[in-house]
Scaffold this active site. Structure first.
Site, mmCIF file in Angstrom:
data_model
loop_
_atom_site.group_PDB
_atom_site.id
_atom_site.type_symbol
_atom_site.label_atom_id
_atom_site.label_comp_id
_atom_site.label_asym_id
_atom_site.label_seq_id
_atom_site.Cartn_x
_atom_site.Cartn_y
_atom_site.Cartn_z
ATOM 1 N N ASP A 1 0.832 -1.203 0.000
ATOM 2 C CA ASP A 1 0.000 0.000 0.000
ATOM 3 C C ASP A 1 0.873 1.261 0.000
ATOM 4 O O ASP A 1 0.574 2.231 -0.690
ATOM 5 C CB ASP A 1 -0.928 -0.018 1.213
ATOM 6 C CG ASP A 1 -1.687 -1.332 1.312
ATOM 7 O OD1 ASP A 1 -2.415 -1.659 0.374
ATOM 8 O OD2 ASP A 1 -1.527 -2.027 2.327
ATOM 9 N N HIS B 1 -4.546 -3.548 6.480
ATOM 10 C CA HIS B 1 -4.353 -3.761 5.037
ATOM 11 C C HIS B 1 -5.702 -4.212 4.473
ATOM 12 O O HIS B 1 -5.961 -5.384 4.265
ATOM 13 C CB HIS B 1 -3.268 -4.808 4.790
ATOM 14 C CG HIS B 1 -3.144 -5.188 3.339
ATOM 15 N ND1 HIS B 1 -2.788 -4.285 2.370
ATOM 16 C CD2 HIS B 1 -3.345 -6.368 2.700
ATOM 17 C CE1 HIS B 1 -2.772 -4.903 1.198
ATOM 18 N NE2 HIS B 1 -3.116 -6.166 1.377
#
Length: 336
Positions: free
Chosen positions: A159, A187
């Site tokens: 990410d 996440h």
């Protein structure tokens, strides 16, 4: 050369491992002069495929690889390992909710935690890649009580890399010039990508990303966040499979920084056991900005979190608490 370290990769016959193993074996992760013994774990039906992966590693003729141990036995896979990449998990398919993954994968990570506890070095550094990564890491740590909780981390580096790439693309600069993008929380789609502490070098030294973007808050608090949050789903929609090459690169980046430390003035994001910093719930695996020295991470303190991000941090923390409760219920029910 130093003596070999033992590195285990689970799900070693799968897509992510196929990209990851080359990075590890070539020396990109642990160092160009660090010999390796690779332990490759997968389930019994994948042993023939894993045999092909072993042949390919051999055929790469990589001088750092001293031995390769393919196995379906967690005891053999985790024996005396120094580092563990826990990649193997049921992958998310199109239309699948993360909660569907939880009940399937939490049992896998309980077994792997127990195997680490019994067979791995107590200094082992464990990176959980398989989703839901934060909660899987929490369960794994719970069932490995003789290994410090701080040794278990979850991957939000993918990410972070996505966030850096979005900013670099927006500013038309090489991605290496963008630093200190933060991913807070889980996440998942509730993660909070944050450019508030990020800098970019436009040619005359680093400046705040906000300044470089001329405080374009509609993009910073809108498209930037949603693009990073939904990138995994976008890749699945396009490839009909989950992210593999980029996930492998991120896993390598994450473990490289644990092993070698972070550069001065830079921090990276990873899911670590929460001490309540920045109002996060305690005792969940929450992604924070960290610095690393001597293989030990430390949460960066004193960063400014914009008011607009605070409710988002609260929401991702709430999701992690819900996942924790759900995971523990699955495990209790499986014992009854």
């Amino acid at each position: 050369m130093s003596s070999p370290i033992r590195v285990v990769v689970t799900g070693a016959a799968g897509q992510i491992a196929y990209s990851l193993l080359y990075q590890i074996a070539k020396g990109d992760v642990f160092g160009a002069d660090q010999p390796l013994i690779l332990h490759l774990l997968d389930i019994p039906p994948m042993m023939e495929v894993l045999g092909g992966v072993v042949m390919e590693i051999m055929d790469c003729a990589l001088p750092l690889v001293r031995d390769v141990i393919p196995t379906a036995d967690p005891a053999e896979a985790f024996k005396d390992v120094d580092a563990a990449f826990l990649v193997g998990a049921m992958p998310r398919k199109q239309g699948m909710e993360r909660k569907d993954l939880l009940s399937a994968n939490v049992k896998i990570f309980k077994v792997q935690g127990e195997a680490l506890d019994k067979h791995a070095k107590k200094s082992v550094k464990v990176l959980v890649v398989g989703n839901p990564a934060n909660t899987n890491a929490l369960i794994c740590a719970k069932y490995a009580p003789s290994i410090p909780k701080e040794n278990f981390t979850a991957m939000t580096r993918l990410d972070q890399n996505r966030g850096r790439a979005q900013i670099a693309n927006r500013l038309k600069v090489p991605v290496g010039q963008v630093k200190n993008v933060i991913i807070w929380g889980n996440h998942s789609a509730t993660q909070v990508p944050d450019a508030g502490s990020a800098t970019v070098d436009l040619g005359s030294g680093p400046v705040p990303v906000y300044e470089a973007l001329q405080n374009d808050m509609s993009w910073i608090t809108g498209e930037f966040i949603t693009t990073v949050q939904k990138r995994g789903a976008a890749v699945i929609a396009a490839r009909k499979m989950s992210s593999a090459m980029s996930a492998a690169k991120a896993a390598g980046d994450h473990m490289h920084d644990i092993w070698h430390g972070t550069a001065a003035g830079e921090f990276v994001s990873m899911g670590v056991i929460s001490d309540g910093s920045y109002g996060a719930p305690q005792d969940v695996i929450f992604s924070f900005p960290v610095t690393i020295q001597n293989k030990e991470w430390k949460i960066v303190q004193g960063l400014v979190v914009n008011d607009s991000a605070k409710p988002l941090l609260e929401a991702t923390g709430k999701e992690l608490l819900e996942e924790k409760t759900e995971a523990l219920e699955v495990l209790i029910n499986s014992l009854s």
